[in-house]
Design a protein around this motif. Sequence first.
Motif, PDB file in Angstrom:
ATOM      1  N   HIS A   1      -0.667  11.693  12.293  1.00  0.00           N
ATOM      2  CA  HIS A   1      -0.106  12.578  11.478  1.00  0.00           C
ATOM      3  C   HIS A   1      -0.633  14.098  11.619  1.00  0.00           C
ATOM      4  N   ASN A   2      -1.771  14.103  12.117  1.00  0.00           N
ATOM      5  CA  ASN A   2      -2.441  15.519  12.476  1.00  0.00           C
ATOM      6  C   ASN A   2      -1.534  15.934  13.702  1.00  0.00           C
ATOM      7  N   ARG A   3      -1.194  14.935  14.807  1.00  0.00           N
ATOM      8  CA  ARG A   3      -0.260  15.281  15.927  1.00  0.00           C
ATOM      9  C   ARG A   3       0.871  15.646  15.658  1.00  0.00           C
ATOM     10  N   LEU A   4       1.482  15.000  14.583  1.00  0.00           N
ATOM     11  CA  LEU A   4       2.811  15.420  14.018  1.00  0.00           C
ATOM     12  C   LEU A   4       2.874  16.766  13.553  1.00  0.00           C
ATOM     13  N   GLN A   5       1.843  17.069  12.664  1.00  0.00           N
ATOM     14  CA  GLN A   5       1.730  18.514  12.251  1.00  0.00           C
ATOM     15  C   GLN A   5       1.470  19.693  13.289  1.00  0.00           C
TER      16      GLN A   5
ATOM     17  N   LEU B   1       0.989  -1.124   0.227  1.00  0.00           N
ATOM     18  CA  LEU B   1      -0.061  -0.099   0.028  1.00  0.00           C
ATOM     19  C   LEU B   1       0.960   1.394   0.126  1.00  0.00           C
ATOM     20  N   LEU B   2       0.274   2.348  -0.353  1.00  0.00           N
ATOM     21  CA  LEU B   2       0.842   3.540  -0.363  1.00  0.00           C
ATOM     22  C   LEU B   2       0.438   4.760   0.534  1.00  0.00           C
ATOM     23  N   ILE B   3       0.975   5.191   1.370  1.00  0.00           N
ATOM     24  CA  ILE B   3       0.451   6.319   2.240  1.00  0.00           C
ATOM     25  C   ILE B   3       1.161   7.570   1.953  1.00  0.00           C
ATOM     26  N   THR B   4       0.409   8.614   1.752  1.00  0.00           N
ATOM     27  CA  THR B   4       0.947  10.001   1.534  1.00  0.00           C
ATOM     28  C   THR B   4       0.196  11.023   2.312  1.00  0.00           C
ATOM     29  N   ARG B   5       1.033  12.028   2.402  1.00  0.00           N
ATOM     30  CA  ARG B   5       0.665  12.947   3.214  1.00  0.00           C
ATOM     31  C   ARG B   5       1.327  14.320   3.239  1.00  0.00           C
ATOM     32  N   GLU B   6       0.572  15.603   2.993  1.00  0.00           N
ATOM     33  CA  GLU B   6       1.440  16.819   2.725  1.00  0.00           C
ATOM     34  C   GLU B   6       1.348  17.556   4.064  1.00  0.00           C
ATOM     35  N   PHE B   7       2.346  18.036   4.273  1.00  0.00           N
ATOM     36  CA  PHE B   7       2.432  18.696   5.582  1.00  0.00           C
ATOM     37  C   PHE B   7       2.723  20.262   5.488  1.00  0.00           C
ATOM     38  N   ASP B   8       2.134  21.231   6.300  1.00  0.00           N
ATOM     39  CA  ASP B   8       2.833  22.461   6.325  1.00  0.00           C
ATOM     40  C   ASP B   8       3.865  22.745   7.069  1.00  0.00           C
TER      41      ASP B   8
ATOM     42  N   GLU C   1       8.994  -0.925   4.987  1.00  0.00           N
ATOM     43  CA  GLU C   1       8.601   0.561   4.967  1.00  0.00           C
ATOM     44  C   GLU C   1       9.581   1.332   4.246  1.00  0.00           C
ATOM     45  N   ILE C   2       9.225   2.044   3.172  1.00  0.00           N
ATOM     46  CA  ILE C   2      10.245   2.988   2.274  1.00  0.00           C
ATOM     47  C   ILE C   2       9.433   4.374   2.579  1.00  0.00           C
ATOM     48  N   ASN C   3      10.016   5.086   3.418  1.00  0.00           N
ATOM     49  CA  ASN C   3       9.727   6.228   3.701  1.00  0.00           C
ATOM     50  C   ASN C   3      10.298   7.565   2.812  1.00  0.00           C
ATOM     51  N   GLU C   4      10.021   8.240   1.815  1.00  0.00           N
ATOM     52  CA  GLU C   4      10.586   8.902   0.992  1.00  0.00           C
ATOM     53  C   GLU C   4      10.110  10.525   1.424  1.00  0.00           C
ATOM     54  N   PHE C   5      10.712  11.464   1.501  1.00  0.00           N
ATOM     55  CA  PHE C   5      10.472  12.906   2.056  1.00  0.00           C
ATOM     56  C   PHE C   5      10.555  13.776   0.872  1.00  0.00           C
ATOM     57  N   GLU C   6       9.706  14.689   0.426  1.00  0.00           N
ATOM     58  CA  GLU C   6       9.809  15.436  -0.777  1.00  0.00           C
ATOM     59  C   GLU C   6       9.533  16.945  -0.267  1.00  0.00           C
ATOM     60  N   LYS C   7      10.469  17.823  -0.804  1.00  0.00           N
ATOM     61  CA  LYS C   7       9.951  19.228  -0.604  1.00  0.00           C
ATOM     62  C   LYS C   7       8.983  19.816  -1.629  1.00  0.00           C
ATOM     63  N   LEU C   8       7.975  20.434  -1.269  1.00  0.00           N
ATOM     64  CA  LEU C   8       6.816  20.990  -2.183  1.00  0.00           C
ATOM     65  C   LEU C   8       7.336  22.419  -2.411  1.00  0.00           C
ATOM     66  N   THR C   9       7.439  23.314  -1.204  1.00  0.00           N
ATOM     67  CA  THR C   9       7.786  24.594  -1.314  1.00  0.00           C
ATOM     68  C   THR C   9       8.887  24.691  -0.037  1.00  0.00           C
ATOM     69  N   GLU C  10       9.123  25.987   0.214  1.00  0.00           N
ATOM     70  CA  GLU C  10      10.195  26.324   1.349  1.00  0.00           C
ATOM     71  C   GLU C  10       9.331  25.895   2.549  1.00  0.00           C
ATOM     72  N   ASP C  11       8.042  26.100   2.718  1.00  0.00           N
ATOM     73  CA  ASP C  11       7.255  25.964   3.880  1.00  0.00           C
ATOM     74  C   ASP C  11       6.330  24.459   3.783  1.00  0.00           C
ATOM     75  N   THR C  12       6.202  23.825   2.772  1.00  0.00           N
ATOM     76  CA  THR C  12       5.479  22.586   2.654  1.00  0.00           C
ATOM     77  C   THR C  12       6.571  21.442   2.289  1.00  0.00           C
ATOM     78  N   SER C  13       6.150  20.176   2.436  1.00  0.00           N
ATOM     79  CA  SER C  13       6.640  18.963   2.131  1.00  0.00           C
ATOM     80  C   SER C  13       5.583  17.895   2.604  1.00  0.00           C
ATOM     81  N   LYS C  14       6.166  16.592   1.835  1.00  0.00           N
ATOM     82  CA  LYS C  14       5.321  15.576   1.595  1.00  0.00           C
ATOM     83  C   LYS C  14       6.020  14.221   1.988  1.00  0.00           C
ATOM     84  N   ILE C  15       5.348  13.536   2.432  1.00  0.00           N
ATOM     85  CA  ILE C  15       5.833  11.984   2.549  1.00  0.00           C
ATOM     86  C   ILE C  15       4.960  11.014   1.883  1.00  0.00           C
ATOM     87  N   ASN C  16       5.968  10.017   1.277  1.00  0.00           N
ATOM     88  CA  ASN C  16       5.480   8.949   0.666  1.00  0.00           C
ATOM     89  C   ASN C  16       5.753   7.799   1.396  1.00  0.00           C
ATOM     90  N   VAL C  17       4.902   6.788   1.719  1.00  0.00           N
ATOM     91  CA  VAL C  17       5.556   5.626   2.509  1.00  0.00           C
ATOM     92  C   VAL C  17       4.748   4.401   1.589  1.00  0.00           C
TER      93      VAL C  17
END
Length: 155
Positions: free
Chosen positions: A144-148, A16-23, A102-118
Amino acid sequence: MEQKTKITAEDGKHDLLITREFDLPLELLFKAYAEPEIIEQWMGTKVMKLENKKHGGWQFQTSDAKGNVVFQAEGVIHAFVPNQKIIRTFEMGNASFGVQLEINEFEKLTEDTSKINVHVIYESVAQRDQVLKLPFAYGINMAHNRLQDFVIKLK
């Protein structure tokens, strides 16, 4: 309310794939997965061991008010690339789920946002489906809400 963490699980597949964008800036999102003090805050568990290196180990444990262990998970870290990737195994104590990768990949979206793909790979379709029958999606969204909420205070 729509859940911000998305889980994609195709029928008949053992992953399965888990994705989440964070501020959050990429560096802070990565720290939330790499620094024991931060992990303990958003996961609500005790970090017993965390060796962030190739062939390093990790172990998390949660106890109830009487000191009884109610959750334990552990594994081996196979790759640790700061701000990019963590590959590890995950095995939950006292559960019949077996070991997952688990393959956790971290991605920069902007200077203030990012994403994790698991990308989570299970031993079998049956094992993956067993996990999905649990309140898995709810739990990961809540975490993830607590993380944010916690990590944004570190900015």
